[in-house]
Design a protein around this motif. Structure first.
Motif, PDB file in Angstrom:
ATOM      1  N   GLY A  78     -21.710  18.829 -40.932  1.00 29.14           N
ATOM      2  CA  GLY A  78     -22.107  17.445 -41.207  1.00 29.14           C
ATOM      3  C   GLY A  78     -21.087  16.640 -41.988  1.00 29.14           C
ATOM      4  O   GLY A  78     -20.860  15.471 -41.690  1.00 29.14           O
ATOM      5  N   ASN A  79     -20.466  17.256 -42.980  1.00 27.78           N
ATOM      6  CA  ASN A  79     -19.477  16.514 -43.774  1.00 27.78           C
ATOM      7  C   ASN A  79     -18.229  16.184 -42.965  1.00 27.78           C
ATOM      8  O   ASN A  79     -17.618  15.130 -43.147  1.00 27.78           O
ATOM      9  CB  ASN A  79     -19.105  17.288 -45.037  1.00 27.78           C
ATOM     10  N   TYR A  80     -17.854  17.078 -42.039  1.00 27.44           N
ATOM     11  CA  TYR A  80     -16.697  16.798 -41.178  1.00 27.44           C
ATOM     12  C   TYR A  80     -17.020  15.652 -40.226  1.00 27.44           C
ATOM     13  O   TYR A  80     -16.209  14.740 -40.028  1.00 27.44           O
ATOM     14  CB  TYR A  80     -16.302  18.039 -40.376  1.00 27.44           C
ATOM     15  N   ALA A  81     -18.207  15.705 -39.634  1.00 32.61           N
ATOM     16  CA  ALA A  81     -18.631  14.640 -38.721  1.00 32.61           C
ATOM     17  C   ALA A  81     -18.793  13.316 -39.469  1.00 32.61           C
ATOM     18  O   ALA A  81     -18.427  12.254 -38.955  1.00 32.61           O
ATOM     19  CB  ALA A  81     -19.933  15.022 -38.030  1.00 32.61           C
ATOM     20  N   LEU A  82     -19.318  13.382 -40.677  1.00 29.27           N
ATOM     21  CA  LEU A  82     -19.481  12.182 -41.499  1.00 29.27           C
ATOM     22  C   LEU A  82     -18.127  11.540 -41.789  1.00 29.27           C
ATOM     23  O   LEU A  82     -17.954  10.330 -41.634  1.00 29.27           O
ATOM     24  CB  LEU A  82     -20.199  12.535 -42.806  1.00 29.27           C
ATOM     25  N   ALA A  83     -17.155  12.355 -42.197  1.00 29.35           N
ATOM     26  CA  ALA A  83     -15.821  11.826 -42.499  1.00 29.35           C
ATOM     27  C   ALA A  83     -15.191  11.195 -41.267  1.00 29.35           C
ATOM     28  O   ALA A  83     -14.644  10.082 -41.330  1.00 29.35           O
ATOM     29  CB  ALA A  83     -14.927  12.937 -43.047  1.00 29.35           C
ATOM     30  N   ALA A  89     -20.950   2.921 -30.849  1.00 27.67           N
ATOM     31  CA  ALA A  89     -21.671   3.918 -31.647  1.00 27.67           C
ATOM     32  C   ALA A  89     -21.695   5.263 -30.917  1.00 27.67           C
ATOM     33  O   ALA A  89     -21.507   6.317 -31.531  1.00 27.67           O
ATOM     34  CB  ALA A  89     -23.098   3.442 -31.928  1.00 27.67           C
ATOM     35  N   GLU A  90     -21.886   5.243 -29.615  1.00 29.37           N
ATOM     36  CA  GLU A  90     -21.916   6.480 -28.832  1.00 29.37           C
ATOM     37  C   GLU A  90     -20.563   7.185 -28.838  1.00 29.37           C
ATOM     38  O   GLU A  90     -20.487   8.402 -29.015  1.00 29.37           O
ATOM     39  CB  GLU A  90     -22.343   6.179 -27.397  1.00 29.37           C
ATOM     40  N   GLU A  91     -19.486   6.432 -28.680  1.00 28.52           N
ATOM     41  CA  GLU A  91     -18.144   7.019 -28.706  1.00 28.52           C
ATOM     42  C   GLU A  91     -17.825   7.615 -30.070  1.00 28.52           C
ATOM     43  O   GLU A  91     -17.229   8.681 -30.169  1.00 28.52           O
ATOM     44  CB  GLU A  91     -17.095   5.965 -28.345  1.00 28.52           C
ATOM     45  N   ILE A  92     -18.246   6.924 -31.125  1.00 28.43           N
ATOM     46  CA  ILE A  92     -18.008   7.407 -32.487  1.00 28.43           C
ATOM     47  C   ILE A  92     -18.764   8.715 -32.718  1.00 28.43           C
ATOM     48  O   ILE A  92     -18.205   9.690 -33.234  1.00 28.43           O
ATOM     49  CB  ILE A  92     -18.421   6.343 -33.524  1.00 28.43           C
ATOM     50  N   ALA A  93     -20.034   8.744 -32.337  1.00 35.09           N
ATOM     51  CA  ALA A  93     -20.847   9.942 -32.539  1.00 35.09           C
ATOM     52  C   ALA A  93     -20.254  11.130 -31.782  1.00 35.09           C
ATOM     53  O   ALA A  93     -20.149  12.234 -32.330  1.00 35.09           O
ATOM     54  CB  ALA A  93     -22.286   9.683 -32.090  1.00 35.09           C
ATOM     55  N   LYS A  94     -19.852  10.909 -30.553  1.00 41.26           N
ATOM     56  CA  LYS A  94     -19.283  11.994 -29.744  1.00 41.26           C
ATOM     57  C   LYS A  94     -17.999  12.523 -30.360  1.00 41.26           C
ATOM     58  O   LYS A  94     -17.802  13.731 -30.502  1.00 41.26           O
ATOM     59  CB  LYS A  94     -19.016  11.506 -28.317  1.00 41.26           C
ATOM     60  N   LYS A  95     -17.120  11.623 -30.766  1.00 42.34           N
ATOM     61  CA  LYS A  95     -15.844  12.047 -31.355  1.00 42.34           C
ATOM     62  C   LYS A  95     -16.075  12.744 -32.699  1.00 42.34           C
ATOM     63  O   LYS A  95     -15.388  13.724 -33.020  1.00 42.34           O
ATOM     64  CB  LYS A  95     -14.909  10.843 -31.525  1.00 42.34           C
ATOM     65  N   ALA A  96     -17.036  12.284 -33.481  1.00 38.87           N
ATOM     66  CA  ALA A  96     -17.324  12.896 -34.779  1.00 38.87           C
ATOM     67  C   ALA A  96     -17.772  14.351 -34.606  1.00 38.87           C
ATOM     68  O   ALA A  96     -17.339  15.235 -35.353  1.00 38.87           O
ATOM     69  CB  ALA A  96     -18.385  12.093 -35.524  1.00 38.87           C
ATOM     70  N   ILE A  97     -18.612  14.608 -33.603  1.00 43.45           N
ATOM     71  CA  ILE A  97     -19.045  15.988 -33.348  1.00 43.45           C
ATOM     72  C   ILE A  97     -17.864  16.812 -32.835  1.00 43.45           C
ATOM     73  O   ILE A  97     -17.699  17.982 -33.219  1.00 43.45           O
ATOM     74  CB  ILE A  97     -20.217  16.035 -32.343  1.00 43.45           C
ATOM     75  N   GLN A  98     -17.022  16.226 -31.997  1.00 38.45           N
ATOM     76  CA  GLN A  98     -15.843  16.951 -31.507  1.00 38.45           C
ATOM     77  C   GLN A  98     -14.944  17.371 -32.664  1.00 38.45           C
ATOM     78  O   GLN A  98     -14.453  18.500 -32.701  1.00 38.45           O
ATOM     79  CB  GLN A  98     -15.053  16.090 -30.513  1.00 38.45           C
ATOM     80  N   GLU A 154     -14.063  21.390 -34.130  1.00 45.26           N
ATOM     81  CA  GLU A 154     -12.726  21.966 -34.280  1.00 45.26           C
ATOM     82  C   GLU A 154     -12.520  22.593 -35.659  1.00 45.26           C
ATOM     83  O   GLU A 154     -11.560  23.342 -35.856  1.00 45.26           O
ATOM     84  CB  GLU A 154     -11.663  20.898 -34.031  1.00 45.26           C
ATOM     85  N   ILE A 155     -13.418  22.303 -36.596  1.00 48.08           N
ATOM     86  CA  ILE A 155     -13.279  22.790 -37.970  1.00 48.08           C
ATOM     87  C   ILE A 155     -14.358  23.797 -38.335  1.00 48.08           C
ATOM     88  O   ILE A 155     -14.078  24.815 -38.961  1.00 48.08           O
ATOM     89  CB  ILE A 155     -13.322  21.595 -38.964  1.00 48.08           C
ATOM     90  N   CYS A 156     -15.596  23.520 -37.943  1.00 48.02           N
ATOM     91  CA  CYS A 156     -16.751  24.337 -38.336  1.00 48.02           C
ATOM     92  C   CYS A 156     -17.047  25.394 -37.277  1.00 48.02           C
ATOM     93  O   CYS A 156     -17.290  25.061 -36.116  1.00 48.02           O
ATOM     94  CB  CYS A 156     -17.974  23.435 -38.532  1.00 48.02           C
ATOM     95  N   VAL A 157     -17.073  26.662 -37.678  1.00 48.42           N
ATOM     96  CA  VAL A 157     -17.320  27.745 -36.730  1.00 48.42           C
ATOM     97  C   VAL A 157     -18.777  27.783 -36.240  1.00 48.42           C
ATOM     98  O   VAL A 157     -19.077  28.460 -35.262  1.00 48.42           O
ATOM     99  CB  VAL A 157     -16.930  29.128 -37.309  1.00 48.42           C
ATOM    100  N   PHE A 158     -19.672  27.062 -36.887  1.00 48.71           N
ATOM    101  CA  PHE A 158     -21.067  27.024 -36.479  1.00 48.71           C
ATOM    102  C   PHE A 158     -21.389  25.793 -35.641  1.00 48.71           C
ATOM    103  O   PHE A 158     -22.552  25.446 -35.456  1.00 48.71           O
ATOM    104  CB  PHE A 158     -21.983  27.085 -37.704  1.00 48.71           C
ATOM    105  N   THR A 159     -20.360  25.112 -35.142  1.00 48.45           N
ATOM    106  CA  THR A 159     -20.506  23.893 -34.342  1.00 48.45           C
ATOM    107  C   THR A 159     -19.671  24.043 -33.081  1.00 48.45           C
ATOM    108  O   THR A 159     -18.529  24.477 -33.151  1.00 48.45           O
ATOM    109  CB  THR A 159     -20.017  22.663 -35.147  1.00 48.45           C
ATOM    110  N   ASN A 160     -20.252  23.668 -31.928  1.00 49.69           N
ATOM    111  CA  ASN A 160     -19.457  23.675 -30.701  1.00 49.69           C
ATOM    112  C   ASN A 160     -19.333  22.259 -30.136  1.00 49.69           C
ATOM    113  O   ASN A 160     -19.878  21.306 -30.691  1.00 49.69           O
ATOM    114  CB  ASN A 160     -20.016  24.667 -29.666  1.00 49.69           C
ATOM    115  N   ASP A 161     -18.616  22.133 -29.032  1.00 49.53           N
ATOM    116  CA  ASP A 161     -18.386  20.796 -28.453  1.00 49.53           C
ATOM    117  C   ASP A 161     -19.293  20.531 -27.250  1.00 49.53           C
ATOM    118  O   ASP A 161     -18.993  19.673 -26.428  1.00 49.53           O
ATOM    119  CB  ASP A 161     -16.920  20.593 -28.109  1.00 49.53           C
ATOM    120  N   ASN A 162     -20.424  21.220 -27.163  1.00 49.86           N
ATOM    121  CA  ASN A 162     -21.423  20.941 -26.147  1.00 49.86           C
ATOM    122  C   ASN A 162     -22.355  19.885 -26.758  1.00 49.86           C
ATOM    123  O   ASN A 162     -23.344  20.206 -27.411  1.00 49.86           O
ATOM    124  CB  ASN A 162     -22.185  22.204 -25.781  1.00 49.86           C
ATOM    125  N   ILE A 163     -22.042  18.628 -26.551  1.00 50.92           N
ATOM    126  CA  ILE A 163     -22.639  17.524 -27.300  1.00 50.92           C
ATOM    127  C   ILE A 163     -23.768  16.866 -26.515  1.00 50.92           C
ATOM    128  O   ILE A 163     -23.614  16.540 -25.342  1.00 50.92           O
ATOM    129  CB  ILE A 163     -21.565  16.476 -27.650  1.00 50.92           C
TER     130      ILE A 163
END
Length: 171
Positions: free
Chosen positions: A127-132, A144-153, A157-166
């Motif tokens: 969450g903190n990585y996506a928030l930043a 807003a949709e593009e921002i949300a998608k890129k934030a999760i991406q 790339e940083i959090c091992v408990f997060t994948n890019d299946n958005i």
């Protein structure tokens, strides 16, 4: 855990989440959906934590929103009260990020109902990585949709408990 981001921009509200479900250090599923929409009330929600717990809370949130005629603020406070005081709910381990056209909230099991400053909310292990990432991207001309998608991406790339299946929902 997981990563959820909620973004408000240009009268759009978007919630996005990754699809990874982990048990300890093992990936159990990579295509889970941790976001939901309450169609009748134009509310979107994302949850981090135990999936069964989060689904229980989402159902409770939906009932509270109906009970309070769509008043998300009142429903969020009432859910947090129940979560903190009910013996069964008190054991649930999850966080929720919810939003409608006017408000965004983070609801926790400790009874917190937070209305974050700014137009980006991030919860979960990434969450903190996506928030930043979202805070930087909100200043661009991206939707807003593009921002949300890129934030999760970025978080994936940083959090091992997060994948890019958005998965993304918007109102």
């Amino acid at each position: 855990m997981t990563t959820i981001v909620l973004v408000r921009k240009n009268n759009e509200v978007v919630v996005a989440g990754d699809g990874q479900v982990s048990m300890g250090n093992t990936v159990v599923k990579s295509t889970a959906s941790k976001i939901r929409k309450i169609e009748k009330r134009d509310v979107v929600a994302g949850f981090a934590g135990s999936t069964a717990d989060a689904l229980t809370l989402f159902e409770r949130l939906e009932a509270k929103i109906e009970k309070h005629a769509g008043n998300l603020s009142r429903a969020a406070v009432e859910l947090a009260k129940d979560w903190r005081t009910d013996k069964y709910l008190r054991r649930l381990e999850a966080l929720m990020a919810i939003g409608d056209k006017e408000h965004s909230y983070i609801i926790s099991g400790t009874g917190d109902v937070l209305e974050p400053e700014g137009d980006v909310v991030g919860i979960g292990s990434g969450g903190n990585y996506a928030l930043a990432a979202g805070k930087v991207l909100i200043e661009t001309d991206k939707s807003a949709e593009e921002i949300a998608k890129k934030a999760i991406q970025v978080a994936s790339e940083i959090c091992v408990f997060t994948n890019d299946n958005i998965k993304i929902l918007k109102i």
